[in-house]
Design an enzyme around this catalytic site. Structure first.
Site, PDB file in Angstrom:
ATOM      1  N   CYS A 107       0.849  -1.185   0.000  1.00 11.63           N
ATOM      2  CA  CYS A 107       0.000   0.000   0.000  1.00 11.63           C
ATOM      3  C   CYS A 107       0.884   1.234   0.000  1.00 11.63           C
ATOM      4  CB  CYS A 107      -0.896  -0.014   1.240  1.00 11.63           C
ATOM      5  SG  CYS A 107      -2.025   1.391   1.352  1.00 11.63           S
ATOM      6  N   HIS A 149      -9.041  -3.885  -2.331  1.00 12.89           N
ATOM      7  CA  HIS A 149      -8.054  -3.155  -1.523  1.00 12.89           C
ATOM      8  C   HIS A 149      -8.421  -1.669  -1.463  1.00 12.89           C
ATOM      9  CE1 HIS A 149      -3.817  -2.304  -0.143  1.00 12.89           C
ATOM     10  NE2 HIS A 149      -4.176  -1.111  -0.606  1.00 12.89           N
ATOM     11  N   GLU A 150      -8.710  -1.082  -2.631  1.00 14.32           N
ATOM     12  CA  GLU A 150      -9.053   0.342  -2.666  1.00 14.32           C
ATOM     13  C   GLU A 150     -10.418   0.601  -2.026  1.00 14.32           C
ATOM     14  OE1 GLU A 150      -6.657   2.272  -3.206  1.00 14.32           O
ATOM     15  OE2 GLU A 150      -5.377   0.732  -4.074  1.00 14.32           O
ATOM     16  N   HIS A 153     -10.221   1.014   1.632  1.00 16.78           N
ATOM     17  CA  HIS A 153      -9.810   2.356   2.070  1.00 16.78           C
ATOM     18  C   HIS A 153     -11.021   3.255   2.308  1.00 16.78           C
ATOM     19  CE1 HIS A 153      -5.455   2.484   2.050  1.00 16.78           C
ATOM     20  NE2 HIS A 153      -5.407   1.912   0.852  1.00 16.78           N
TER      21      HIS A 153
END
Length: 193
Positions: A107, A149-150, A153
């Site tokens: 990341c 993954h994004e 966030h």
């Protein structure tokens, strides 16, 4: 203009982000800056919290990774799915496969760290694209991994939250150094104060 990437320990990375409207002030300029920032830092995805904006927005480009892979890796990680270059606004994951797979993730907000994360192989996601057109798509393999993954966030979740207890303990010192600004990535960062 490339923006500073927010580092681990910054509060915005732990916020559940707000949805936005197509009239969000400076949206297209922010999207353009996020693409530039992502490429300058060498990333394949970037979420708005990583540039200090607590909004549900992220960019993903797996094309660059796909083009550098050999045929066997392309088949394993993409199967018959094309790589994706897309902006995701107000995304919601509405379905996921039972099949999961583990792979190494890193990341930009946690420079020089990586860890093995298990994620669903496929997801169904609804979102608005950069022109605020509603989309509903299914992604699998590497595309799904980067998108998840994004997406995490925008939910205030970091990939390190998915690591095993032992793995978390092993990197605790490195996480503290990042939070204290004691790292020297090759891109500009914003650290917690």
């Amino acid at each position: 203009m490339a923006l500073a990437i927010t580092a681990y320990g910054t509060k915005v990375l732990r916020k559940v982000c707000d949805e936005i409207t197509k009239d969000y002030d400076g949206l297209q300029a922010l999207i353009d800056s996020m693409w530039e920032t992502m490429y300058e830092a060498g990333g394949v995805g970037l979420a708005a919290p990583q540039v200090n904006k607590a909004i549900r927005l992220f960019t993903v480009d797996t094309v660059q990774v796909f083009e550098g892979m050999n045929d066997e890796d392309k088949e394993d990680l993409f199967e018959d799915e094309a790589p994706v270059k897309e902006t995701f606004i107000n995304a919601q994951i509405v379905g996921e496969s039972e099949e999961v797979w583990a792979d190494n993730e890193g990341c930009l907000s946690l420079p020089d760290l990586s860890g093995e994360v298990e994620r669903p192989w496929a997801i169904e996601i609804e979102y608005y694209d950069k022109d605020f057109n509603k989309q509903s798509k299914t992604f699998s393999g590497y595309n799904a991994r980067v998108i998840q993954h994004e997406y995490d966030h925008t939910e205030g979740i970091l990939y390190v939250d998915h690591l095993s207890g032992i793995a978390k303990r092993l990197i605790k010192g490195k996480l503290n150094k990042i939070a204290e600004g004691k790292v020297a990535p090759r891109y500009r960062m914003r650290f917690a104060k």
